[in-house]
Design an enzyme around this catalytic site. Structure first.
Site, PDB file in Angstrom:
ATOM      1  N   CYS A   1     -82.204 -67.441-150.261  1.00  0.00           N
ATOM      2  CA  CYS A   1     -82.740 -67.334-148.904  1.00  0.00           C
ATOM      3  C   CYS A   1     -81.793 -68.021-147.920  1.00  0.00           C
ATOM      4  O   CYS A   1     -81.135 -69.005-148.254  1.00  0.00           O
ATOM      5  CB  CYS A   1     -84.130 -67.964-148.822  1.00  0.00           C
TER       6      CYS A   1
ATOM      7  N   CYS B   1     -91.263 -70.454-148.340  1.00  0.00           N
ATOM      8  CA  CYS B   1     -90.376 -69.474-147.689  1.00  0.00           C
ATOM      9  C   CYS B   1     -91.077 -68.833-146.480  1.00  0.00           C
ATOM     10  O   CYS B   1     -92.116 -68.186-146.622  1.00  0.00           O
ATOM     11  CB  CYS B   1     -89.962 -68.400-148.688  1.00  0.00           C
TER      12      CYS B   1
ATOM     13  N   HIS C   1     -87.638 -69.637-152.886  1.00  0.00           N
ATOM     14  CA  HIS C   1     -88.059 -71.038-152.716  1.00  0.00           C
ATOM     15  C   HIS C   1     -89.486 -71.084-152.203  1.00  0.00           C
ATOM     16  O   HIS C   1     -89.897 -70.256-151.389  1.00  0.00           O
ATOM     17  CB  HIS C   1     -87.117 -71.776-151.766  1.00  0.00           C
TER      18      HIS C   1
ATOM     19  N   ASP D   1     -82.650 -69.790-145.570  1.00  0.00           N
ATOM     20  CA  ASP D   1     -83.278 -71.058-145.151  1.00  0.00           C
ATOM     21  C   ASP D   1     -82.288 -72.231-145.267  1.00  0.00           C
ATOM     22  O   ASP D   1     -81.637 -72.410-146.303  1.00  0.00           O
ATOM     23  CB  ASP D   1     -84.505 -71.315-146.052  1.00  0.00           C
TER      24      ASP D   1
ATOM     25  N   ARG E   1     -82.625 -75.184-145.810  1.00  0.00           N
ATOM     26  CA  ARG E   1     -82.936 -76.228-146.798  1.00  0.00           C
ATOM     27  C   ARG E   1     -82.579 -75.842-148.221  1.00  0.00           C
ATOM     28  O   ARG E   1     -82.892 -76.563-149.167  1.00  0.00           O
ATOM     29  CB  ARG E   1     -84.431 -76.562-146.711  1.00  0.00           C
TER      30      ARG E   1
HETATM   31 CO    CO Z   1     -86.987 -68.541-147.287  1.00  0.00          CO
END
Ligand code: CO
Length: 208
Positions: free
Chosen positions: A40, A99, A96, A42, A44
């Site tokens: 992803c 998400c 994750h 993302d 993090r």
């Molecule tokens: Co995500």
């Protein structure tokens, strides 16, 4: 601050060279990563850090909610290059918990262009609606959809001719589905049954 980034970069270069004066010479000669990581976007979920790997160790593709749509030339170019040219041994699809993309796909809401992207996840929901609808707790249902999305995206990777052809010729690459837990930093292997999925999907998606 942008200026901080350049300062950080100079410090990082100095630290790398202090440890190994030939660090960048070595990296500039080429790459032969063992892994392709599809994760992803993302902020993090930094692939190298969570796997404890260095530059040169992992080829990375990231997008919203780690999906592998059939018509996405970007992800498929990465898979083909990783399999045919870099000869990676493992392909990891890593979702994750927490998400935002999967969460958005669970809402009945018009999200503009994201509708088209998140349709991939709504399709995963539809495929597994019986299992998901039977989970009363919304958070548990959300976590399960995150896991099922990873498994279905592994299936999409295995559908490609590059993976099928090279696996049959060389026994590599194998495809793995993982979930990263943002709350504790731990990776979880979903133990996706690669051989079983390969046998099953070759009945329909036999391309080599
Ligand atoms: Co995500």
């Amino acid at each position: 601050m942008i200026s901080d980034i350049f300062e950080n970069n100079r410090k990082w270069v100095a630290a790398c060279l202090a440890e190994d004066p030939h660090y960048f010479d070595r990296l500039s000669r080429g790459q032969s990563p063992g892994f392709l990581f599809i994760g992803c976007a993302d902020s993090r979920v930094p692939a190298n850090q969570i796997m404890g790997l260095e530059p040169g160790d992992v080829f990375v593709h990231r997008n919203v909610a780690n999906v592998v749509p059939n018509t996405d030339i970007n992800v498929h170019a990465c898979i083909q290059y990783a399999v045919d040219a870099l000869k990676v041994q493992h392909i990891v699809v890593c979702g994750h918990y927490g998400c935002g993309g999967v969460k958005a796909a669970m809402q009945s809401q018009d999200l503009g262009l994201l509708n088209n992207w998140l349709r991939e996840i709504r399709d995963v929901y539809r495929l597994h609606a019986d299992e998901l609808d039977a989970i009363a707790d919304e958070d548990a249902r959300y976590r399960r959809l995150i896991e099922l999305n990873v498994i279905e995206q592994c299936v999409n990777v295995i559908k490609t001719s590059w993976v099928q052809r090279r696996y049959r010729a060389e026994g590599m690459p194998r495809v793995h589905g993982w979930v990263y837990d943002i709350q504790n930093g731990l990776l979880r292997d979903l133990e996706v049954p690669f051989d079983k999925i390969l046998d099953r999907i070759r009945q329909i998606y036999h391309l080599d």
